[in-house]
Every structure is written in C-alpha cells, then in structure tokens.
Design a protein around this motif. Structure first.
Motif, PDB file in Angstrom:
ATOM      1  N   GLN A 196       0.831  -1.191   0.000  1.00 44.18           N
ATOM      2  CA  GLN A 196       0.000   0.000   0.000  1.00 44.18           C
ATOM      3  C   GLN A 196       0.874   1.252   0.000  1.00 44.18           C
ATOM      4  O   GLN A 196       0.603   2.216  -0.717  1.00 44.18           O
ATOM      5  CB  GLN A 196      -0.890  -0.006   1.233  1.00 44.18           C
ATOM      6  N   TRP A 250       2.144   1.894  -3.475  1.00 43.87           N
ATOM      7  CA  TRP A 250       1.169   2.546  -4.356  1.00 43.87           C
ATOM      8  C   TRP A 250       1.073   4.028  -4.046  1.00 43.87           C
ATOM      9  O   TRP A 250       0.964   4.861  -4.933  1.00 43.87           O
ATOM     10  CB  TRP A 250      -0.206   1.886  -4.230  1.00 43.87           C
ATOM     11  N   TRP A 251       1.088   4.341  -2.759  1.00 47.94           N
ATOM     12  CA  TRP A 251       1.016   5.754  -2.361  1.00 47.94           C
ATOM     13  C   TRP A 251       2.213   6.523  -2.903  1.00 47.94           C
ATOM     14  O   TRP A 251       2.069   7.609  -3.445  1.00 47.94           O
ATOM     15  CB  TRP A 251       0.981   5.880  -0.839  1.00 47.94           C
ATOM     16  N   PRO A 257      -0.343   4.590 -11.584  1.00 47.37           N
ATOM     17  CA  PRO A 257      -0.577   4.227 -10.181  1.00 47.37           C
ATOM     18  C   PRO A 257      -1.794   4.916  -9.568  1.00 47.37           C
ATOM     19  O   PRO A 257      -2.537   4.299  -8.800  1.00 47.37           O
ATOM     20  CB  PRO A 257       0.701   4.687  -9.458  1.00 47.37           C
ATOM     21  N   GLY A 311      -4.820   2.622  -8.536  1.00 44.73           N
ATOM     22  CA  GLY A 311      -5.087   2.719  -7.091  1.00 44.73           C
ATOM     23  C   GLY A 311      -6.509   3.174  -6.813  1.00 44.73           C
ATOM     24  O   GLY A 311      -7.197   2.624  -5.959  1.00 44.73           O
ATOM     25  N   ARG A 353      -7.346   0.717  -3.708  1.00 41.98           N
ATOM     26  CA  ARG A 353      -6.138   0.402  -2.945  1.00 41.98           C
ATOM     27  C   ARG A 353      -5.648   1.659  -2.248  1.00 41.98           C
ATOM     28  O   ARG A 353      -4.966   1.598  -1.248  1.00 41.98           O
ATOM     29  CB  ARG A 353      -5.033  -0.113  -3.867  1.00 41.98           C
ATOM     30  N   LEU A 354      -5.943   2.808  -2.836  1.00 45.91           N
ATOM     31  CA  LEU A 354      -5.589   4.060  -2.173  1.00 45.91           C
ATOM     32  C   LEU A 354      -6.795   4.477  -1.346  1.00 45.91           C
ATOM     33  O   LEU A 354      -7.857   4.749  -1.897  1.00 45.91           O
ATOM     34  CB  LEU A 354      -5.271   5.136  -3.207  1.00 45.91           C
ATOM     35  N   GLY A 404      -8.642   7.431  -2.517  1.00 44.21           N
ATOM     36  CA  GLY A 404      -8.780   7.454  -3.966  1.00 44.21           C
ATOM     37  C   GLY A 404      -9.756   8.480  -4.507  1.00 44.21           C
ATOM     38  O   GLY A 404      -9.377   9.284  -5.374  1.00 44.21           O
TER      39      GLY A 404
END
Lengths: 274, 281
Positions: A9, A12-13, B98, B102, B107-108, B111
């Motif tokens: 995670q 991704w950030w 990404p 994301g 996943r973020l 988001g």
C-alpha cells in the motif's frame, strides 16, 4: 477484494506522489497564488485591484456573459433538434461530420473563423462563387459578438451533440413508440419525450459549454484584433502581458472563477454521481 | 439492447417517402457546408500566393507556403512540439497509472479525493491559473524552458490520462485479479502480469489523447514557453498576428492532421467517453 499488504500500500502511495505533485505545483499552488495576488498590491492587503476591474472592465464582464449566452443559445438551439432528429433517423454521414470539430483545436477554429467571417472573408467568396451575393457585399461580424458566438458554437456543437445523442439514446424506445402511437411526429417526440427525460444530461452539457465559453481565450484571441468590448480572458492576458499587472489580472481571474463556480459545482456533482 | 442502440429500421417513426429523404439530404448538405466551409477557407488561403481585392479567388495559386513545412521556423516548431508531446505523454502515463489503478481498485484509501484533485483543472478557467503558474515558473527559472512547457502540459495531460485510465481499469473485472492473488501472486505482481496487459488498448488510447492534447496546447505554451519555446499553435498565432494569413493557414491545416487522422482511423472503436475529452482541446 483482497486488501494490499501495508508495504505494498505504501508503494502505491509513493507511486501516486509525482502525479499529485504536478497538479499541486502546476495548478493548486498557482490557483491559491492568484487568489492572494488579487487582494494585494505592493504587499498590502487591498481591494484596489477589484476597484480597477470594476472601473475598466465591468462592461466586459457583461459582454463576456452576453457572448457566452448567445453562443449557448446557438449551440443548443441547433444541438437539441439535431440530436433528437438523429436519434430517430440515424445518419452515419451526419454523425461523422458532427464529430469533426471535436478534433479541430480551439486556436485553429479561431483562425479559420477569422478568415471565414472577415469583411471579405472566405464565406463571401463561397457565396459569391454560388452567385448568391454581389462582389461589393461585405460582412462585418468577424470581430464582434456575432462572429465570436458563431465560432464558439461551431466548436462546442460537436461535444454537445455527442453528449445529447448519448442521453437521447438512453431514452427507451418504448416511450417513443408510445408517443408515436398517439400520433406524435419527430418534433413532438423530441420536445415532449426526449428533452424532459434527458433533462439532467442536457443540464450538464449546458454547464460544460457555458464554463468553457466564459473562459474562452484562444478563439477570441485569434479573432479580435481591434478595440471595442473584449472577452474577459483577453483583458486578463493584456493586463498580465502588456501591463505586467499581475494583481489586476488575478482579480479578473477571480471574477471568471466566480462566473464559472456555479457551473463547476454542478459539473463536479454530476461527475461524482457517475 | 435495443433501447440503447440506434432504432431498428422497422421502428422508425416516419414512412421513408420522398419528403423524408429530401429532408435528410438537405440536413447532410447543410452540415457539410457549415462544417467543411470554414475549414475549406483554410485550404484556399494556404495556397493563395497572390490574392488582392477585388478578385474573388486568388490570382495566383501555388504551394509556395506549403514548402515552408520542410524548412525553417515551421519545421522547427513542429519537431519541437512532437518532442515535447512525446516526453509529456510518457511522463503522464507513468505518473497516472498508479493513481488510476489505485483509485479504480480502492487500494488508495483516499482514492476518490485524489480523483477530485485531478478534476480541478477542468473546472476552473485555465488562463488565470496558467498566468499565475508562469509567474512562479519565472521565479524558478522554468519560464522559457522545455522543462517548464512539459510541466504545464503535464497538468492538462494528467487529467486526461488519470480519468481515461481509471475508466479502463474499472472495466477490467476484479475476479481475474483475485484469482491470481488467491494463487499466491502479490498485488504488484498481479498488476504487472494481469491487469496492465489487459488494459493495454485503453492505455494506448489514453496516450494518443495526451499526445494530441500536448501537440495542440496553446495557452500554457504561450504563457510559459514563448518566445523561447514555441510550438505550432503559438507559431500559428504569431503568424496570424503579423497578418501572414497563408503561413497561419498552412500551420492550422498541419495542426489538424493528427486529429482528423485519428477521427478517420478510430471512428469505429474510439469510445464516446474519449471523444468527449477531445471536446476540451
């Protein structure tokens, strides 16, 4: 969905940071800076910039709204009946032609319309070649609000028809069939069935075109060379470029944000709903 | 699916008699004149070597001005624009993937908020913000540089890239990814081996969009790049300012080539939502 592990995670950030930074540095920060600059002159908080905008440019605010309104009326006056007709009577040629302006950049539209609508422009050349006008005819619309609204409508009609066709296709065939069953013709099917049922999409298309027309810069820049009332973005550009007056330019900018703000609100809301 | 597609012939409201056909023909003719007319004017001006009042058509027609494409300023502006657009496209895609993936897969955690950030540039008038960005870029010695122009193009380019690719990733079923994850692949490995290859057509469409956006971008380039870094749109503006209408018309036609090419080639499989983005160019 399986949740990503914490390490992933984080990855991704981190990967999302560059894009976010570009928007913040290239858009967010300049936006805030222009807001601040509009209220300051020589480092002092003041409303002087707005006083200058009121004194010099209040007529141009009205002019800008007027041009955008005229462009809007033209775009939707043609766009709604046209999209409705094409919903009922599919025509590949017409739909292809209508997509062309989507791919013509704003600056090119400005230049093309400038030479098309000029006092002795190519429009008159074509009309003369068809024997419709005499050689002495001149046309004085390229620099004024009529020419501007025609150019804006030409460019925006493509997107509007695209959005409206999508919305009108979403109107179920059974409703149109029912209307036809009661004897409704093409016109009635459009006004009494399609338009009310597609009202939210039409609203969104109106808002999109309105904000774009209010903030239009390259089309008026290419078309208007002379004096007389100007679109706000032209005033802003000259205030910034020729006078080096970033404060007043920013105040004009804030006025344009406010004009677009109502529209932007609906736009974001509409997109969020999708 | 009948409700969403064009109506079937049997359902058409009107009998297809002569008046209906005449109306359709008239409609196409009017559209042809209204849409092709202004563009035909460009073609006429681009070949007008001598055109003085009161002649209705140019007295002398030739390709003198078209020859300018192969030399000098026009060619330089074109190659510069293509180089800037290439760098912008690659940078926008690498940076946007990404964010899009994301956000599409949640996943973020933030988001949706992030996506909103990428909508902002669409919701505000461009010119005042870009003028303000130009002031900043002067301070940072980015004004009049390639880096500055690429950066300002990236602002718009990222908006297109993030939104189109979010739609692309959302369209890919999650179950196939879950299968990979259940078989022991990591999320990152799944992304590179499963999701990205599936998204490739969308990624290509998105990159074409960004490339053409950058090639056509005018406002940011004028404010940040000019007079040192000029691309074709700025070159066209300068030519038109100096009343070099032929040069401006040749440039205008060159600028239209990528878009029209795309329209003709991709007419069949370019999805409507991408087309909608083109309306903002």
């Amino acid at each position: 969905m399986n949740a990503a592990r914490p390490a992933e995670q984080l990855l991704w950030w981190l990967a999302a940071i560059p894009a976010t930074m570009v928007i913040i540095v290239g858009f967010g920060f300049p936006l805030v800076q222009s807001l601040v600059a509009s209220f300051t002159r020589d480092g002092v908080l003041t409303l002087a910039n707005y006083e200058l905008v009121y004194r010099l440019y209040r007529q141009d605010v009205v002019y800008t709204v007027m041009v955008a309104a005229a462009g809007l009326v033209l775009t939707f006056g043609i766009g709604i009946p046209l999209s409705g007709y094409l919903r009922l009577h599919h025509s590949q040629t017409a739909e292809f032609l209508l997509k062309v302006p989507l791919f013509v950049p704003f600056v090119v539209v400005g230049h093309a319309m400038r030479i098309f609508l000029a006092p002795r422009g190519t429009l008159l050349v074509f009309l003369h070649a068809l024997g419709l006008v005499s050689q002495d005819t001149t046309l004085a619309i390229s620099e004024g609000w009529i020419g501007l609204s025609i150019a804006l409508a030409w460019k925006h009609l493509a997107l509007v028809v695209l959005l409206l066709m999508g919305a009108f296709r979403g109107v179920g065939e059974e409703y149109l069939e029912a209307a036809r069953g009661f004897g409704a013709g093409t016109f009635r099917q459009i006004w009494a069935v399609m338009v009310p049922m597609a009202a939210p999409s039409i609203g969104l298309a109106v808002v999109l075109s309105l904000t774009s027309m209010l903030a239009s810069f390259s089309i008026p820049l290419m078309m208007t060379k002379g004096s007389g009332p100007q679109m706000l973005m032209i005033d802003l550009y000259h205030r910034y470029g020729q006078h080096g007056d970033f404060g007043t330019a920013s105040a004009i900018g804030v006025v344009s944000y406010l004009l677009a703000a109502g529209a932007a609100y609906y736009y974001l809301k509409g997109v969020a709903r999708q | 699916m009948n409700a969403t597609g064009p109506p079937a012939p049997s359902l058409r409201g009107r009998p297809r008699g002569l008046p209906a056909l005449a109306l359709r023909a008239a409609l196409v003719a009017v559209l042809l004149a209204a849409i092709v007319g202004p563009l035909a004017g460009l073609v006429l001006w681009s070949v007008a070597e001598r055109w003085h009042w009161p002649a209705v058509l140019p007295q002398q027609v030739g390709l003198k001005y078209w020859a300018r494409i192969t030399q000098g300023d026009l060619l330089a502006a074109l190659t510069r624009g293509v180089a800037i657009a290439s760098v912008t496209t690659v940078a926008a895609l690498v940076a946007a993937i990404p964010v899009s993936y994301g956000a599409a897969r949640a996943r973020l955690p933030l988001g949706p908020v992030l996506l909103m950030l990428f909508l902002l540039p669409q919701a505000f008038p461009q010119l005042p913000v870009f003028a303000s960005a130009a002031v900043l870029f002067y301070r940072w010695n980015l004004a009049g540089t390639y880096a500055g122009v690429v950066l300002i193009h990236l602002v718009g380019g990222l908006v297109y890239a993030v939104w189109t690719m979010t739609a692309v990733f959302r369209a890919i079923g999650e179950d196939i990814e879950e299968a990979a994850i259940n078989l022991g692949a990591s999320v990152t490995r799944t992304f590179f081996r499963i999701s990205l290859p599936l998204a490739l057509p969308g990624v290509v469409a998105s990159s074409i969009l960004v490339f053409i956006y950058s090639l056509d971008e005018f406002t940011g380039t004028l404010l940040v790049g000019a007079p040192y870094v000029t691309t074709l749109p700025v070159y066209m503006y300068t030519a038109s300012l100096g009343y070099e209408l032929q040069i401006a018309s040749v440039t205008a036609l060159v600028l239209m080539v990528p878009g029209v090419l795309l329209l003709v080639l991709m007419e069949r499989f370019l999805r409507a939502e991408y087309l909608a983005f083109f309306g903002r160019l």
